[in-house]
Scaffold this motif. Sequence first.
Motif, PDB file in Angstrom:
ATOM      1  N   SER A 138       2.688  22.075  75.673  1.00 13.42           N
ATOM      2  CA  SER A 138       4.132  22.156  75.913  1.00 13.42           C
ATOM      3  C   SER A 138       4.822  21.054  75.127  1.00 13.42           C
ATOM      4  CB  SER A 138       4.440  21.999  77.407  1.00 13.42           C
ATOM      5  OG  SER A 138       3.970  20.742  77.879  1.00 13.42           O
ATOM      6  N   GLU A 139       6.121  21.238  74.923  1.00 14.89           N
ATOM      7  CA  GLU A 139       6.855  20.227  74.171  1.00 14.89           C
ATOM      8  C   GLU A 139       7.316  19.110  75.093  1.00 14.89           C
ATOM      9  OE1 GLU A 139      11.389  21.935  74.023  1.00 14.89           O
ATOM     10  OE2 GLU A 139       9.927  22.790  72.621  1.00 14.89           O
ATOM     11  N   PRO A 140       7.479  17.898  74.575  1.00 10.71           N
ATOM     12  CA  PRO A 140       8.015  16.806  75.389  1.00 10.71           C
ATOM     13  C   PRO A 140       9.495  17.021  75.664  1.00 10.71           C
ATOM     14  CG  PRO A 140       7.756  16.106  73.117  1.00 10.71           C
ATOM     15  CD  PRO A 140       7.181  17.482  73.199  1.00 10.71           C
ATOM     16  N   ASP A 141      10.033  16.219  76.584  1.00  9.44           N
ATOM     17  CA  ASP A 141      11.461  16.326  76.889  1.00  9.44           C
ATOM     18  C   ASP A 141      12.317  15.686  75.804  1.00  9.44           C
ATOM     19  OD1 ASP A 141      10.832  17.589  79.263  1.00  9.44           O
ATOM     20  OD2 ASP A 141      10.885  15.743  80.436  1.00  9.44           O
ATOM     21  N   ALA A 142      11.768  14.671  75.131  1.00 10.42           N
ATOM     22  CA  ALA A 142      12.478  13.979  74.063  1.00 10.42           C
ATOM     23  C   ALA A 142      11.448  13.322  73.153  1.00 10.42           C
ATOM     24  CB  ALA A 142      13.433  12.923  74.621  1.00 10.42           C
ATOM     25  N   VAL A 143      11.821  13.138  71.882  1.00  9.54           N
ATOM     26  CA  VAL A 143      10.923  12.521  70.901  1.00  9.54           C
ATOM     27  C   VAL A 143      11.646  11.378  70.209  1.00  9.54           C
ATOM     28  CG1 VAL A 143       9.629  12.852  68.761  1.00  9.54           C
ATOM     29  CG2 VAL A 143       9.648  14.661  70.488  1.00  9.54           C
ATOM     30  N   ILE A 144      10.955  10.241  70.108  1.00 16.05           N
ATOM     31  CA  ILE A 144      11.410   9.146  69.257  1.00 16.05           C
ATOM     32  C   ILE A 144      10.336   8.947  68.204  1.00 16.05           C
ATOM     33  CG2 ILE A 144      12.131   6.750  69.094  1.00 16.05           C
ATOM     34  CD1 ILE A 144      12.887   6.903  72.073  1.00 16.05           C
ATOM     35  N   ASN A 145      10.685   9.242  66.969  1.00 16.64           N
ATOM     36  CA  ASN A 145       9.770   9.122  65.836  1.00 16.64           C
ATOM     37  C   ASN A 145       9.962   7.757  65.181  1.00 16.64           C
ATOM     38  OD1 ASN A 145       7.901  10.258  63.835  1.00 16.64           O
ATOM     39  ND2 ASN A 145       9.659  10.156  62.455  1.00 16.64           N
ATOM     40  N   GLY A 146       8.870   7.169  64.737  1.00 12.36           N
ATOM     41  CA  GLY A 146       8.935   5.814  64.201  1.00 12.36           C
ATOM     42  C   GLY A 146       8.919   5.746  62.697  1.00 12.36           C
ATOM     43  N   GLU A 147      10.027   5.313  62.115  1.00  9.76           N
ATOM     44  CA  GLU A 147      10.159   4.980  60.694  1.00  9.76           C
ATOM     45  C   GLU A 147      11.199   3.868  60.604  1.00  9.76           C
ATOM     46  OE1 GLU A 147       8.516   6.035  58.115  1.00  9.76           O
ATOM     47  OE2 GLU A 147       7.618   7.948  58.728  1.00  9.76           O
ATOM     48  N   PRO A 148      11.163   3.061  59.542  1.00  8.90           N
ATOM     49  CA  PRO A 148      12.123   1.960  59.455  1.00  8.90           C
ATOM     50  C   PRO A 148      13.560   2.435  59.313  1.00  8.90           C
ATOM     51  CG  PRO A 148      10.894   2.185  57.405  1.00  8.90           C
ATOM     52  CD  PRO A 148      10.226   3.073  58.409  1.00  8.90           C
ATOM     53  N   SER A 149      14.412   1.914  60.179  1.00  9.57           N
ATOM     54  CA  SER A 149      15.843   2.217  60.119  1.00  9.57           C
ATOM     55  C   SER A 149      16.669   0.937  60.226  1.00  9.57           C
ATOM     56  CB  SER A 149      16.224   3.155  61.279  1.00  9.57           C
ATOM     57  OG  SER A 149      15.947   2.553  62.530  1.00  9.57           O
ATOM     58  N   GLY A 150      15.977  -0.224  60.416  1.00  3.75           N
ATOM     59  CA  GLY A 150      16.684  -1.424  60.824  1.00  3.75           C
ATOM     60  C   GLY A 150      16.935  -1.338  62.314  1.00  3.75           C
ATOM     61  N   TRP A 151      16.946  -2.468  63.018  1.00  2.55           N
ATOM     62  CA  TRP A 151      16.995  -2.382  64.485  1.00  2.55           C
ATOM     63  C   TRP A 151      18.313  -1.822  65.010  1.00  2.55           C
ATOM     64  CZ3 TRP A 151      19.925  -4.652  68.356  1.00  2.55           C
ATOM     65  CH2 TRP A 151      20.824  -5.649  67.973  1.00  2.55           C
ATOM     66  N   GLU A 152      19.356  -1.794  64.169  1.00  4.06           N
ATOM     67  CA  GLU A 152      20.640  -1.230  64.583  1.00  4.06           C
ATOM     68  C   GLU A 152      20.847   0.203  64.087  1.00  4.06           C
ATOM     69  OE1 GLU A 152      23.857  -4.681  64.651  1.00  4.06           O
ATOM     70  OE2 GLU A 152      22.639  -4.752  62.821  1.00  4.06           O
ATOM     71  N   GLY A 153      19.890   0.744  63.333  1.00  7.53           N
ATOM     72  CA  GLY A 153      20.054   2.069  62.744  1.00  7.53           C
ATOM     73  C   GLY A 153      19.370   3.162  63.541  1.00  7.53           C
ATOM     74  N   ILE A 154      19.961   4.345  63.561  1.00  8.77           N
ATOM     75  CA  ILE A 154      19.417   5.521  64.250  1.00  8.77           C
ATOM     76  C   ILE A 154      19.420   6.659  63.241  1.00  8.77           C
ATOM     77  CG2 ILE A 154      19.607   7.035  66.250  1.00  8.77           C
ATOM     78  CD1 ILE A 154      21.835   4.899  67.202  1.00  8.77           C
ATOM     79  N   THR A 155      18.241   7.140  62.846  1.00  8.62           N
ATOM     80  CA  THR A 155      18.153   8.194  61.846  1.00  8.62           C
ATOM     81  C   THR A 155      18.161   9.555  62.530  1.00  8.62           C
ATOM     82  OG1 THR A 155      16.872   6.739  60.389  1.00  8.62           O
ATOM     83  CG2 THR A 155      16.825   9.100  59.912  1.00  8.62           C
ATOM     84  N   LEU A 156      19.131  10.379  62.156  1.00  2.00           N
ATOM     85  CA  LEU A 156      19.285  11.706  62.760  1.00  2.00           C
ATOM     86  C   LEU A 156      18.985  12.838  61.787  1.00  2.00           C
ATOM     87  CD1 LEU A 156      22.546  11.198  64.866  1.00  2.00           C
ATOM     88  CD2 LEU A 156      20.166  10.993  65.612  1.00  2.00           C
TER      89      LEU A 156
END
Length: 351
Positions: A138-156
Amino acid sequence: MSEAATREADTEARDLLEDVVRIPSVSRNEGEAAQRLADFFEAHDREVWLDEVGNVRAPADDGVLLTSHVDTVPGDIPVRVEETDDGAVLWGRGSVDAKGPLCAMAVAAVRTGASFVGVVGEEVDSTGGRHLVADRDSEPDAVINGEPSGWEGITLGYRGLLGGTYVATSESGHSSRPENNAIQDAMDWWTAVDDEFAHDEWHPVFERVTCKPVDFRGGISEDGLSVEATMDVQLRVPPEYTTDEIREIADGYLDNGTVNWNDKVEPVMQSPRTSVARAFRAAIRDHGGEPHLLRKTGTSDMNVYAKAWDCPMATYGPGDSDLDHAPNEHIELAEYDRSVSVLEDVTDRLL
């Protein structure tokens, strides 16, 4: 000294990162680094194993799946911690892409009880990510994938990828003849494709189809009776297209020769209004930052997850993405510490 550098160091998180960076893990050779991560989870009494492709699997609360990749590109950068006026800096291959995000997620996972997977092969063909989506029930409820964005950045958003191999053959003949040979056919086809997707310099790169030949082999065949040309190509695909649409356009310019399209990754663009994006904005502000939303011109395992799972997701992690694959790859440890805190906060909010 910066404000970030004056914060108390997260010794546990830093020790894990330095250990993992010190272990080479070029794609297809991730085993030792994966085992170090597994040992970390075992030390925290978490269920963990390495699956059949080498992924580090530590399932727990599937309200959030934290995942990043263990493998790196090649490159020998002597591992060292350097003290600067702004705090400690860790040098080494993978410190940014993506062992910084990977280890930050591992630490956040043991502290919050979230599920974790460290995947293999992201830098080559997403072996681990593709296996993960095929293997889960089954799929998770939410996913956070890890790649560099800077600690203030959110890649969408990430562009997709269409890769293939063009092959053409023509009869050999004297170079004074006016007819195209296979090498010219290959050049003509690629020029037509490149011209089709040309944009002026003001058009955002994320919104363009960009075309790159990545390998070319051509010349007289061994028997001397023909001219052969083989060209490996990649097209980056923005979210307004699918890879099938780009393939159809590129195939329309074929006169001679054929293309085997052997690599397809669909583009992804997540809404800034999902629960994951909102949690990141709130957490970054709570930790004194100014969140900003990013769109990346490459691809990542988030493309794979978004194709398979209909759940909110984002990509996040410490480090300057301009240092990905670079000979001077390094990460500021104070920023890494802060990203761990943000990940813990976001995960707690989502769980």
